[in-house]
Enzyme design. Structure first.
Site, PDB file in Angstrom:
ATOM      1  N   ASP A  49      -2.387  -4.420   2.030  1.00  0.00           N
ATOM      2  CA  ASP A  49      -2.040  -5.837   1.895  1.00  0.00           C
ATOM      3  C   ASP A  49      -2.782  -6.445   0.694  1.00  0.00           C
ATOM      4  OD1 ASP A  49      -4.539  -5.860   3.006  1.00  0.00           O
ATOM      5  OD2 ASP A  49      -4.045  -7.211   4.662  1.00  0.00           O
ATOM      6  N   SER A  50      -3.563  -5.599  -0.006  1.00  0.00           N
ATOM      7  CA  SER A  50      -4.103  -6.005  -1.310  1.00  0.00           C
ATOM      8  C   SER A  50      -2.965  -6.285  -2.287  1.00  0.00           C
ATOM      9  CB  SER A  50      -5.029  -4.924  -1.876  1.00  0.00           C
ATOM     10  OG  SER A  50      -4.374  -3.663  -1.890  1.00  0.00           O
ATOM     11  N   ASP A  88      -0.420  -1.130   5.668  1.00  0.00           N
ATOM     12  CA  ASP A  88      -1.213  -2.152   6.360  1.00  0.00           C
ATOM     13  C   ASP A  88      -0.311  -3.036   7.210  1.00  0.00           C
ATOM     14  OD1 ASP A  88      -3.933  -1.957   5.833  1.00  0.00           O
ATOM     15  OD2 ASP A  88      -3.765  -3.002   3.906  1.00  0.00           O
ATOM     16  N   LYS A 118      -2.148   0.774   9.279  1.00  0.00           N
ATOM     17  CA  LYS A 118      -3.592   0.506   9.268  1.00  0.00           C
ATOM     18  C   LYS A 118      -3.829  -0.908   9.752  1.00  0.00           C
ATOM     19  CE  LYS A 118      -6.044  -0.018   5.256  1.00  0.00           C
ATOM     20  NZ  LYS A 118      -6.535  -1.406   5.354  1.00  0.00           N
ATOM     21  N   GLU A 120      -7.117  -3.831  10.632  1.00  0.00           N
ATOM     22  CA  GLU A 120      -8.530  -4.129  10.385  1.00  0.00           C
ATOM     23  C   GLU A 120      -9.228  -4.519  11.677  1.00  0.00           C
ATOM     24  OE1 GLU A 120      -8.933  -7.087   7.295  1.00  0.00           O
ATOM     25  OE2 GLU A 120      -7.857  -5.849   5.829  1.00  0.00           O
ATOM     26  N   GLU A 187     -15.197   0.053   4.262  1.00  0.00           N
ATOM     27  CA  GLU A 187     -15.215  -0.706   3.003  1.00  0.00           C
ATOM     28  C   GLU A 187     -16.529  -1.473   2.854  1.00  0.00           C
ATOM     29  OE1 GLU A 187     -11.700  -3.022   2.229  1.00  0.00           O
ATOM     30  OE2 GLU A 187     -12.598  -3.988   0.476  1.00  0.00           O
TER      31      GLU A 187
HETATM   32  O1  KIV Z   1      -5.318  -3.457   1.243  1.00  0.00           O
HETATM   33  C1  KIV Z   1      -5.955  -2.534   0.708  1.00  0.00           C
HETATM   34  O2  KIV Z   1      -5.752  -2.173  -0.456  1.00  0.00           O
HETATM   35  C2  KIV Z   1      -6.978  -1.874   1.492  1.00  0.00           C
HETATM   36  C3  KIV Z   1      -7.915  -0.959   0.757  1.00  0.00           C
HETATM   37  C4  KIV Z   1      -8.935  -1.745   0.048  1.00  0.00           C
HETATM   38  C5  KIV Z   1      -8.504   0.052   1.651  1.00  0.00           C
HETATM   39  O3  KIV Z   1      -7.082  -2.090   2.660  1.00  0.00           O
END
Ligand code: KIV
Length: 270
Positions: A49-50, A88, A118, A120, A187
């Site tokens: 989600d980056s 994510d 994924k 968090e 992280e």
């Molecule tokens: O969203 C993302 O890119 C991430 C990485 C920093 C692991 O969760």
């Protein structure tokens, strides 16, 4: 004749840890970059989600929607031949509980074709991880600095410093393993703490700003490739692709303006 390399699957992640083989992960948000990273031998591709910060122009990951994630994940999954593809679940799509998490993850799996999701958090999302795992969906955990909680955490700050915080991190990691995660991202965690967690859990840890003691590493591709002037301290720039792209665009602009492109070699004469 080109052969398709065997697909990386969940059991390969566990095998890699057992054999001490380090796993490589990069983010990808579209089919073009996914195909390049896949061909380079990256083991796991993460539709992070980056994408909010790196591609969509947001200041944080919080505004990213499940709709946006599904579109990006679908293009990455279509392009990847070998890599294990993880998407994510964005902020707001799983925190309400196992039902919401399951609905979001099922939609992601059905509509994008990724191999895992994924989420968090540690103990606070253990019931969500269990619900997804029970439904046959592999889950990658994410501990340490979790960008979806950046306002609560006071911004991107190292997590797990001090005995108490380190213990909490360790307990969260064990809770995620008990709930069924197949791997976990660590992280911005002090290297010795990340190494200790890595030694304690049976699933691979994938570090970002967590030192060399993890089972694998992940970087955001725009940081890794040097796409912008800024990159975080822990993200080594393995290239200067942003500068190369700008030079290419400048050369294009110059040639079009000068009338030297298109030339005969790039035109159809009949
Ligand atoms: O969203 C993302 O890119 C991430 C990485 C920093 C692991 O969760």
């Amino acid at each position: 004749m080109a052969t398709t390399p065997p697909r990386v699957r969940v059991h390969h992640l566990a095998q890699a840890k057992e054999r001490g083989e380090r796993l490589t992960m990069l983010t990808a948000y579209d089919a073009v970059t996914a195909a390049i990273f896949d061909a380079a031998g990256v083991d796991l591709l993460l539709i992070g989600d980056s994408i909010g910060n790196t591609m969509l122009g947001h200041g944080t990951t919080l505004p990213v929607t499940l709709d946006e994630m599904v579109v990006a994940a679908r293009s990455v999954a279509r392009a990847a031949r070998r890599a294990f593809v993880v998407a994510d679940l964005p902020f707001g799509s799983y925190e309400a509980g196992p039902q919401q998490a399951l609905a979001s993850a099922v939609r992601m799996m059905k509509e994008s074709g990724v191999s895992a999701v994924k989420i968090e958090g540690g103990r606070r999302v253990a019931t969500q991880v269990r619900a997804l795992t029970d439904a046959g969906i592999p889950v990658v955990g994410h501990l340490g600095y979790t960008p979806q909680s950046e306002h609560l955490l006071g911004g991107p700050r190292v997590q797990g410093r001090g005995d108490e915080a380190a213990m909490r991190l360790q307990d969260d990691a064990l809770a995620l393993v008990d709930a069924g995660v197949v791997a976990m991202v660590l992280e911005m965690v002090p290297a010795p703490i990340a190494a200790k967690v890595t030694a304690t859990v049976r699933v691979p840890t994938i570090g970002i700003g967590a030192g060399a003691g993890c089972d694998g590493q992940v970087l955001v591709w725009v940081d890794m490739a040097g796409m912008t002037d800024w990159s975080p301290r822990f993200a080594k720039r393995f290239g200067e692709v942003g500068a190369a792209l700008r030079s290419a665009a400048e050369a294009y602009v110059e040639e079009v303006r000068a009338g030297t492109f298109p030339d005969a070699a790039h035109s159809f004469e009949s």
